[in-house]
Design a protein around this motif. Structure first.
Motif, PDB file in Angstrom:
ATOM      1  N   PRO A 138      -0.357  -6.936   4.583  1.00  0.00           N
ATOM      2  CA  PRO A 138       0.355  -5.899   3.828  1.00  0.00           C
ATOM      3  C   PRO A 138       0.941  -6.475   2.543  1.00  0.00           C
ATOM      4  O   PRO A 138       1.341  -7.632   2.484  1.00  0.00           O
ATOM      5  N   VAL A 139       0.976  -5.642   1.507  1.00  0.00           N
ATOM      6  CA  VAL A 139       1.525  -6.049   0.214  1.00  0.00           C
ATOM      7  C   VAL A 139       2.380  -4.911  -0.336  1.00  0.00           C
ATOM      8  O   VAL A 139       2.270  -3.762   0.086  1.00  0.00           O
ATOM      9  N   SER A 140       3.236  -5.262  -1.253  1.00  0.00           N
ATOM     10  CA  SER A 140       4.071  -4.259  -1.910  1.00  0.00           C
ATOM     11  C   SER A 140       4.333  -4.704  -3.345  1.00  0.00           C
ATOM     12  O   SER A 140       4.278  -5.902  -3.652  1.00  0.00           O
ATOM     13  N   GLY A 141       4.634  -3.735  -4.202  1.00  0.00           N
ATOM     14  CA  GLY A 141       4.905  -4.046  -5.590  1.00  0.00           C
ATOM     15  C   GLY A 141       4.669  -2.831  -6.469  1.00  0.00           C
ATOM     16  O   GLY A 141       4.274  -1.756  -5.990  1.00  0.00           O
ATOM     17  N   TRP A 170     -10.177  -2.092 -10.225  1.00  0.00           N
ATOM     18  CA  TRP A 170     -10.366  -3.540 -10.044  1.00  0.00           C
ATOM     19  C   TRP A 170     -10.531  -4.215 -11.398  1.00  0.00           C
ATOM     20  O   TRP A 170      -9.918  -5.252 -11.662  1.00  0.00           O
ATOM     21  N   ASN A 171     -11.359  -3.647 -12.252  1.00  0.00           N
ATOM     22  CA  ASN A 171     -11.613  -4.245 -13.560  1.00  0.00           C
ATOM     23  C   ASN A 171     -10.377  -4.184 -14.461  1.00  0.00           C
ATOM     24  O   ASN A 171     -10.223  -5.026 -15.360  1.00  0.00           O
ATOM     25  N   ALA A 172      -9.509  -3.215 -14.222  1.00  0.00           N
ATOM     26  CA  ALA A 172      -8.306  -3.083 -15.052  1.00  0.00           C
ATOM     27  C   ALA A 172      -7.209  -4.058 -14.637  1.00  0.00           C
ATOM     28  O   ALA A 172      -6.206  -4.177 -15.343  1.00  0.00           O
ATOM     29  N   GLY A 173      -7.407  -4.749 -13.527  1.00  0.00           N
ATOM     30  CA  GLY A 173      -6.423  -5.755 -13.106  1.00  0.00           C
ATOM     31  C   GLY A 173      -5.677  -5.422 -11.834  1.00  0.00           C
ATOM     32  O   GLY A 173      -4.650  -6.066 -11.538  1.00  0.00           O
ATOM     33  N   ALA A 174      -6.156  -4.477 -11.049  1.00  0.00           N
ATOM     34  CA  ALA A 174      -5.497  -4.146  -9.782  1.00  0.00           C
ATOM     35  C   ALA A 174      -5.592  -5.328  -8.820  1.00  0.00           C
ATOM     36  O   ALA A 174      -6.633  -5.993  -8.732  1.00  0.00           O
ATOM     37  N   GLU A 175      -4.504  -5.577  -8.100  1.00  0.00           N
ATOM     38  CA  GLU A 175      -4.460  -6.676  -7.136  1.00  0.00           C
ATOM     39  C   GLU A 175      -4.746  -6.194  -5.724  1.00  0.00           C
ATOM     40  O   GLU A 175      -5.184  -6.986  -4.880  1.00  0.00           O
ATOM     41  N   ALA A 176      -4.474  -4.947  -5.422  1.00  0.00           N
ATOM     42  CA  ALA A 176      -4.723  -4.378  -4.101  1.00  0.00           C
ATOM     43  C   ALA A 176      -4.870  -2.870  -4.256  1.00  0.00           C
ATOM     44  O   ALA A 176      -4.177  -2.247  -5.057  1.00  0.00           O
ATOM     45  N   MET A 245      -2.225  10.754 -12.650  1.00  0.00           N
ATOM     46  CA  MET A 245      -1.914   9.328 -12.441  1.00  0.00           C
ATOM     47  C   MET A 245      -0.458   9.087 -12.818  1.00  0.00           C
ATOM     48  O   MET A 245      -0.021   9.473 -13.898  1.00  0.00           O
ATOM     49  N   ASP A 246       0.279   8.435 -11.917  1.00  0.00           N
ATOM     50  CA  ASP A 246       1.701   8.130 -12.131  1.00  0.00           C
ATOM     51  C   ASP A 246       1.928   6.633 -11.935  1.00  0.00           C
ATOM     52  O   ASP A 246       1.246   5.970 -11.125  1.00  0.00           O
ATOM     53  N   THR A 247       2.881   6.108 -12.661  1.00  0.00           N
ATOM     54  CA  THR A 247       3.325   4.719 -12.417  1.00  0.00           C
ATOM     55  C   THR A 247       4.427   4.746 -11.361  1.00  0.00           C
ATOM     56  O   THR A 247       5.290   5.629 -11.363  1.00  0.00           O
ATOM     57  N   VAL A 248       4.379   3.779 -10.461  1.00  0.00           N
ATOM     58  CA  VAL A 248       5.330   3.700  -9.342  1.00  0.00           C
ATOM     59  C   VAL A 248       5.941   2.300  -9.336  1.00  0.00           C
ATOM     60  O   VAL A 248       5.218   1.301  -9.468  1.00  0.00           O
ATOM     61  N   ASP A 249       7.260   2.266  -9.189  1.00  0.00           N
ATOM     62  CA  ASP A 249       7.950   0.955  -9.198  1.00  0.00           C
ATOM     63  C   ASP A 249       7.721   0.152  -7.927  1.00  0.00           C
ATOM     64  O   ASP A 249       7.736  -1.080  -7.961  1.00  0.00           O
ATOM     65  N   ASP A 250       7.519   0.827  -6.811  1.00  0.00           N
ATOM     66  CA  ASP A 250       7.384   0.090  -5.537  1.00  0.00           C
ATOM     67  C   ASP A 250       6.380   0.807  -4.647  1.00  0.00           C
ATOM     68  O   ASP A 250       6.670   1.869  -4.094  1.00  0.00           O
ATOM     69  N   LEU A 251       5.219   0.227  -4.528  1.00  0.00           N
ATOM     70  CA  LEU A 251       4.189   0.728  -3.616  1.00  0.00           C
ATOM     71  C   LEU A 251       4.091  -0.206  -2.416  1.00  0.00           C
ATOM     72  O   LEU A 251       4.260  -1.424  -2.549  1.00  0.00           O
ATOM     73  N   SER A 252       3.776   0.353  -1.264  1.00  0.00           N
ATOM     74  CA  SER A 252       3.576  -0.440  -0.046  1.00  0.00           C
ATOM     75  C   SER A 252       2.204  -0.112   0.526  1.00  0.00           C
ATOM     76  O   SER A 252       1.953   1.035   0.930  1.00  0.00           O
ATOM     77  N   LEU A 253       1.336  -1.110   0.539  1.00  0.00           N
ATOM     78  CA  LEU A 253      -0.021  -0.926   1.048  1.00  0.00           C
ATOM     79  C   LEU A 253      -0.169  -1.669   2.374  1.00  0.00           C
ATOM     80  O   LEU A 253       0.201  -2.852   2.470  1.00  0.00           O
ATOM     81  N   PRO A 254      -0.705  -1.014   3.398  1.00  0.00           N
ATOM     82  CA  PRO A 254      -0.865  -1.670   4.701  1.00  0.00           C
ATOM     83  C   PRO A 254      -2.041  -2.641   4.689  1.00  0.00           C
ATOM     84  O   PRO A 254      -2.845  -2.673   3.745  1.00  0.00           O
TER      85      PRO A 254
END
Length: 291
Positions: A138-141, A170-176, A245-254
Protein backbone atom coordinates in the motif's frame (compact mmCIF):
# COMPACT_ATOMS: atom_id res chain seq x y z
CA UNK A 1 64.51 -20.04 109.62
CA UNK A 2 64.54 -20.13 105.78
CA UNK A 3 66.40 -17.46 103.88
CA UNK A 4 63.96 -14.79 102.49
CA UNK A 5 66.08 -14.48 99.37
CA UNK A 6 65.52 -18.17 98.55
CA UNK A 7 61.79 -17.71 99.02
CA UNK A 8 61.74 -14.79 96.60
CA UNK A 9 63.74 -16.71 93.98
CA UNK A 10 61.66 -19.86 94.31
CA UNK A 11 59.12 -20.39 91.46
CA UNK A 12 55.56 -19.66 92.45
CA UNK A 13 54.28 -23.14 91.63
CA UNK A 14 57.03 -24.79 93.68
CA UNK A 15 56.50 -22.37 96.56
CA UNK A 16 52.77 -23.10 96.65
CA UNK A 17 53.40 -26.84 96.58
CA UNK A 18 56.00 -26.73 99.36
CA UNK A 19 53.96 -24.44 101.56
CA UNK A 20 50.86 -26.56 101.12
CA UNK A 21 52.74 -29.75 101.88
CA UNK A 22 54.49 -28.22 104.90
CA UNK A 23 51.26 -27.04 106.41
CA UNK A 24 49.55 -30.37 105.81
CA UNK A 25 52.46 -32.25 107.20
CA UNK A 26 52.64 -30.04 110.30
CA UNK A 27 48.91 -30.43 110.91
CA UNK A 28 49.07 -34.20 110.65
CA UNK A 29 52.18 -34.32 112.90
CA UNK A 30 50.55 -32.24 115.62
CA UNK A 31 47.46 -34.40 115.55
CA UNK A 32 49.51 -37.56 115.88
CA UNK A 33 51.53 -36.08 118.72
CA UNK A 34 48.38 -35.23 120.62
CA UNK A 35 47.04 -38.75 120.18
CA UNK A 36 50.29 -40.47 121.23
CA UNK A 37 50.97 -38.31 124.19
CA UNK A 38 53.44 -36.07 122.52
CA UNK A 39 55.37 -38.76 120.72
CA UNK A 40 57.13 -37.62 117.50
CA UNK A 41 55.13 -38.07 114.29
CA UNK A 42 55.32 -41.32 112.42
CA UNK A 43 57.18 -41.10 109.13
CA UNK A 44 54.02 -42.24 107.23
CA UNK A 45 52.85 -38.66 106.49
CA UNK A 46 55.98 -38.25 104.38
CA UNK A 47 54.72 -40.97 102.06
CA UNK A 48 51.29 -39.33 101.87
CA UNK A 49 52.92 -36.04 101.00
CA UNK A 50 54.90 -37.75 98.25
CA UNK A 51 51.71 -39.22 96.80
CA UNK A 52 50.04 -35.81 96.89
CA UNK A 53 53.02 -34.22 95.18
CA UNK A 54 53.02 -36.93 92.52
CA UNK A 55 49.29 -36.45 91.89
CA UNK A 56 49.69 -32.71 91.65
CA UNK A 57 52.62 -33.15 89.26
CA UNK A 58 50.49 -35.47 87.16
CA UNK A 59 47.75 -32.84 86.96
CA UNK A 60 50.28 -30.22 85.95
CA UNK A 61 51.71 -32.53 83.29
CA UNK A 62 48.25 -33.34 81.90
CA UNK A 63 47.44 -29.62 81.78
CA UNK A 64 50.66 -28.90 79.95
CA UNK A 65 50.05 -31.69 77.45
CA UNK A 66 46.48 -30.45 76.86
CA UNK A 67 47.69 -26.90 76.39
CA UNK A 68 50.31 -28.09 73.87
CA UNK A 69 47.65 -30.09 72.00
CA UNK A 70 45.34 -27.08 71.89
CA UNK A 71 48.14 -24.95 70.56
CA UNK A 72 48.71 -27.53 67.78
CA UNK A 73 45.01 -27.53 66.88
CA UNK A 74 44.90 -23.73 66.86
CA UNK A 75 48.01 -23.60 64.69
CA UNK A 76 46.51 -26.12 62.25
CA UNK A 77 43.23 -24.16 62.15
CA UNK A 78 45.09 -20.94 61.44
CA UNK A 79 47.01 -22.56 58.56
CA UNK A 80 43.73 -23.96 57.20
CA UNK A 81 42.10 -20.52 57.32
CA UNK A 82 45.10 -18.96 55.58
CA UNK A 83 44.86 -21.62 52.87
CA UNK A 84 41.12 -21.00 52.44
CA UNK A 85 41.72 -17.24 52.18
CA UNK A 86 44.40 -17.74 49.53
CA UNK A 87 42.12 -20.09 47.58
CA UNK A 88 39.25 -17.59 47.79
CA UNK A 89 41.53 -14.82 46.53
CA UNK A 90 42.51 -16.98 43.56
CA UNK A 91 38.84 -17.73 42.84
CA UNK A 92 37.96 -14.02 42.99
CA UNK A 93 40.83 -13.15 40.63
CA UNK A 94 39.68 -15.88 38.21
CA UNK A 95 36.09 -14.60 38.33
CA UNK A 96 37.24 -11.02 37.73
CA UNK A 97 39.19 -12.09 34.65
CA UNK A 98 36.15 -14.01 33.44
CA UNK A 99 33.94 -10.95 33.96
CA UNK A 100 36.32 -8.88 31.84
CA UNK A 101 36.21 -11.49 29.05
CA UNK A 102 32.41 -11.69 29.21
CA UNK A 103 32.11 -7.90 29.04
CA UNK A 104 34.33 -7.83 25.96
CA UNK A 105 32.24 -10.63 24.44
CA UNK A 106 29.03 -8.73 25.20
CA UNK A 107 30.42 -5.61 23.55
CA UNK A 108 31.28 -7.62 20.44
CA UNK A 109 27.80 -9.17 20.39
CA UNK A 110 26.20 -5.75 20.86
CA UNK A 111 28.21 -4.41 17.93
CA UNK A 112 27.07 -7.36 15.80
CA UNK A 113 23.46 -6.83 16.91
CA UNK A 114 23.63 -3.16 15.96
CA UNK A 115 24.98 -4.08 12.54
CA UNK A 116 22.29 -6.73 12.02
CA UNK A 117 19.56 -4.35 13.22
CA UNK A 118 20.76 -1.65 10.86
CA UNK A 119 20.86 -4.13 7.96
CA UNK A 120 17.38 -5.36 8.87
CA UNK A 121 16.01 -1.82 8.92
CA UNK A 122 17.64 -1.09 5.57
CA UNK A 123 16.18 -4.30 4.14
CA UNK A 124 12.72 -3.46 5.54
CA UNK A 125 12.89 0.03 4.03
CA UNK A 126 14.08 -1.35 0.69
CA UNK A 127 11.36 -4.03 0.76
CA UNK A 128 8.71 -1.41 1.53
CA UNK A 129 9.98 0.78 -1.29
CA UNK A 130 10.04 -2.14 -3.74
CA UNK A 131 6.60 -3.30 -2.62
CA UNK A 132 5.20 0.18 -3.14
CA UNK A 133 6.83 0.59 -6.52
CA UNK A 134 5.83 -2.87 -7.75
CA UNK A 135 2.23 -2.48 -6.60
CA UNK A 136 2.31 -5.19 -3.93
CA UNK A 137 2.43 -2.75 -1.03
CA UNK A 138 0.00 0.00 0.00
CA UNK A 139 1.08 3.57 -0.74
CA UNK A 140 -0.24 7.03 -0.02
CA UNK A 141 0.54 10.54 -1.16
CA UNK A 142 -0.62 13.41 -3.35
CA UNK A 143 -1.73 12.89 -6.91
CA UNK A 144 -4.64 13.14 -9.31
CA UNK A 145 -8.03 11.46 -9.50
CA UNK A 146 -9.76 10.97 -12.88
CA UNK A 147 -13.38 9.83 -13.04
CA UNK A 148 -14.79 8.40 -16.30
CA UNK A 149 -18.40 7.29 -16.84
CA UNK A 150 -20.45 5.78 -19.61
CA UNK A 151 -21.94 8.15 -22.16
CA UNK A 152 -25.51 9.36 -21.54
CA UNK A 153 -26.26 8.22 -25.09
CA UNK A 154 -25.53 4.61 -24.08
CA UNK A 155 -21.95 4.34 -25.26
CA UNK A 156 -20.10 2.19 -22.71
CA UNK A 157 -16.50 2.63 -21.62
CA UNK A 158 -14.42 -0.42 -22.57
CA UNK A 159 -10.93 -1.67 -21.78
CA UNK A 160 -9.27 -0.08 -24.83
CA UNK A 161 -10.62 3.32 -23.68
CA UNK A 162 -8.90 3.13 -20.26
CA UNK A 163 -5.58 1.71 -21.42
CA UNK A 164 -4.40 4.94 -23.12
CA UNK A 165 -5.26 6.88 -19.96
CA UNK A 166 -3.24 4.50 -17.78
CA UNK A 167 -0.27 4.52 -20.16
CA UNK A 168 -0.40 8.32 -20.29
CA UNK A 169 -0.33 8.55 -16.50
CA UNK A 170 2.71 6.25 -16.33
CA UNK A 171 4.51 8.35 -18.93
CA UNK A 172 3.54 11.56 -17.12
CA UNK A 173 5.35 10.41 -13.99
CA UNK A 174 2.78 8.48 -11.95
CA UNK A 175 4.33 6.34 -9.22
CA UNK A 176 1.29 4.16 -8.48
CA UNK A 177 -2.12 3.72 -10.15
CA UNK A 178 -5.36 2.04 -9.11
CA UNK A 179 -8.73 1.70 -10.88
CA UNK A 180 -11.75 1.37 -8.62
CA UNK A 181 -9.46 0.20 -5.81
CA UNK A 182 -7.63 -2.39 -7.95
CA UNK A 183 -3.90 -1.68 -7.87
CA UNK A 184 -2.06 -1.97 -11.15
CA UNK A 185 1.16 -4.00 -11.33
CA UNK A 186 3.34 -5.38 -14.09
CA UNK A 187 1.08 -8.44 -14.04
CA UNK A 188 -2.21 -6.54 -14.10
CA UNK A 189 -4.39 -6.55 -17.19
CA UNK A 190 -7.27 -4.28 -18.22
CA UNK A 191 -9.61 -6.43 -20.26
CA UNK A 192 -13.26 -6.71 -21.10
CA UNK A 193 -15.24 -9.74 -20.01
CA UNK A 194 -18.70 -9.61 -21.54
CA UNK A 195 -19.96 -6.11 -20.76
CA UNK A 196 -17.69 -5.48 -17.71
CA UNK A 197 -14.15 -4.26 -17.53
CA UNK A 198 -11.89 -6.51 -15.43
CA UNK A 199 -8.71 -5.50 -13.63
CA UNK A 200 -6.70 -8.18 -11.82
CA UNK A 201 -9.52 -10.56 -12.85
CA UNK A 202 -12.00 -8.49 -10.83
CA UNK A 203 -15.05 -7.03 -12.58
CA UNK A 204 -15.51 -3.27 -12.28
CA UNK A 205 -18.59 -1.15 -12.73
CA UNK A 206 -18.87 2.50 -13.84
CA UNK A 207 -18.04 5.15 -13.01
CA UNK A 208 -14.37 4.25 -13.28
CA UNK A 209 -12.18 6.14 -10.81
CA UNK A 210 -8.51 6.20 -11.79
CA UNK A 211 -6.22 7.33 -8.97
CA UNK A 212 -2.56 8.11 -9.65
CA UNK A 213 0.04 9.12 -7.04
CA UNK A 214 2.66 11.59 -8.19
CA UNK A 215 3.49 15.25 -8.24
CA UNK A 216 0.07 16.86 -8.79
CA UNK A 217 1.63 20.04 -10.21
CA UNK A 218 3.32 18.20 -13.08
CA UNK A 219 1.24 15.03 -13.37
CA UNK A 220 -1.92 16.79 -14.59
CA UNK A 221 -0.07 19.01 -17.04
CA UNK A 222 2.21 16.28 -18.37
CA UNK A 223 -0.69 13.89 -18.95
CA UNK A 224 -2.07 15.95 -21.79
CA UNK A 225 1.36 16.08 -23.39
CA UNK A 226 1.63 12.31 -23.69
CA UNK A 227 0.34 10.25 -26.58
CA UNK A 228 -1.85 8.20 -24.25
CA UNK A 229 -3.36 11.25 -22.58
CA UNK A 230 -4.20 12.90 -25.89
CA UNK A 231 -5.68 9.68 -27.25
CA UNK A 232 -7.91 9.25 -24.19
CA UNK A 233 -9.13 12.84 -24.45
CA UNK A 234 -10.01 12.36 -28.11
CA UNK A 235 -11.88 9.10 -27.39
CA UNK A 236 -13.83 10.66 -24.51
CA UNK A 237 -14.75 13.67 -26.61
CA UNK A 238 -15.77 11.58 -29.60
CA UNK A 239 -17.87 9.03 -27.70
CA UNK A 240 -19.27 11.53 -25.21
CA UNK A 241 -17.78 10.06 -22.02
CA UNK A 242 -18.15 12.48 -19.12
CA UNK A 243 -14.83 12.73 -17.27
CA UNK A 244 -13.03 15.09 -14.94
CA UNK A 245 -9.62 15.27 -13.27
CA UNK A 246 -8.89 16.68 -9.79
CA UNK A 247 -5.70 17.10 -7.79
CA UNK A 248 -5.80 15.41 -4.37
CA UNK A 249 -3.46 16.13 -1.47
CA UNK A 250 -3.64 12.64 0.03
CA UNK A 251 -4.51 9.49 -1.88
CA UNK A 252 -4.37 5.99 -0.40
CA UNK A 253 -3.91 3.09 -2.79
CA UNK A 254 -4.17 -0.52 -1.56
CA UNK A 255 -1.77 -3.32 -2.41
CA UNK A 256 -2.46 -5.60 -5.34
CA UNK A 257 -3.85 -9.07 -4.58
CA UNK A 258 -1.18 -11.41 -3.23
CA UNK A 259 -2.26 -14.14 -5.66
CA UNK A 260 -0.60 -12.16 -8.45
CA UNK A 261 2.74 -12.99 -6.85
CA UNK A 262 2.24 -16.69 -7.59
CA UNK A 263 3.79 -17.45 -10.97
CA UNK A 264 2.11 -20.08 -13.11
CA UNK A 265 5.32 -20.57 -15.09
CA UNK A 266 8.91 -19.36 -15.18
CA UNK A 267 11.18 -18.42 -18.05
CA UNK A 268 14.80 -19.49 -18.02
CA UNK A 269 17.31 -16.71 -18.47
CA UNK A 270 19.35 -14.10 -16.69
CA UNK A 271 17.89 -11.06 -14.97
CA UNK A 272 19.14 -8.84 -17.82
CA UNK A 273 17.50 -11.05 -20.44
CA UNK A 274 14.22 -11.17 -18.54
CA UNK A 275 14.26 -7.39 -18.06
CA UNK A 276 14.78 -6.91 -21.79
CA UNK A 277 11.89 -9.27 -22.49
CA UNK A 278 9.66 -7.42 -20.02
CA UNK A 279 10.46 -4.05 -21.60
CA UNK A 280 9.66 -5.45 -25.02
CA UNK A 281 6.34 -6.76 -23.75
CA UNK A 282 5.45 -3.37 -22.29
CA UNK A 283 6.29 -1.66 -25.57
CA UNK A 284 4.01 -4.07 -27.43
CA UNK A 285 1.19 -3.41 -24.95
CA UNK A 286 1.54 0.36 -25.44
CA UNK A 287 1.44 -0.02 -29.21
CA UNK A 288 -1.62 -2.23 -28.91
CA UNK A 289 -3.31 0.35 -26.69
CA UNK A 290 -2.59 3.14 -29.15
CA UNK A 291 -4.13 1.13 -31.97
Amino acid sequence: MPDPTDRVNTPLLTLITQQSLDEDYQLVAERRAAENGGTPPHPRPARIAAVVVAAFGLLVTVAAVQTSANEGVQSASRQSLIGQIDASKNDVAHLQRRIVRLREHNLALQSQLDAVTSAQQDAATRNERLAGGSGFGPVSGPGVRITVDDSPTGERVVDRDLRPLVNGLWNAGAEAIAINGQRLTSRSAIRNSSAAIQVNSRPLSPPYVVQAIGDPLTLEANLMQTTGGLLFRDIATTLGYPWDMDTVDDLSLPAAPARLLRLSHAVEGTAEQNLHSLNSEKSEQKMEAQQ
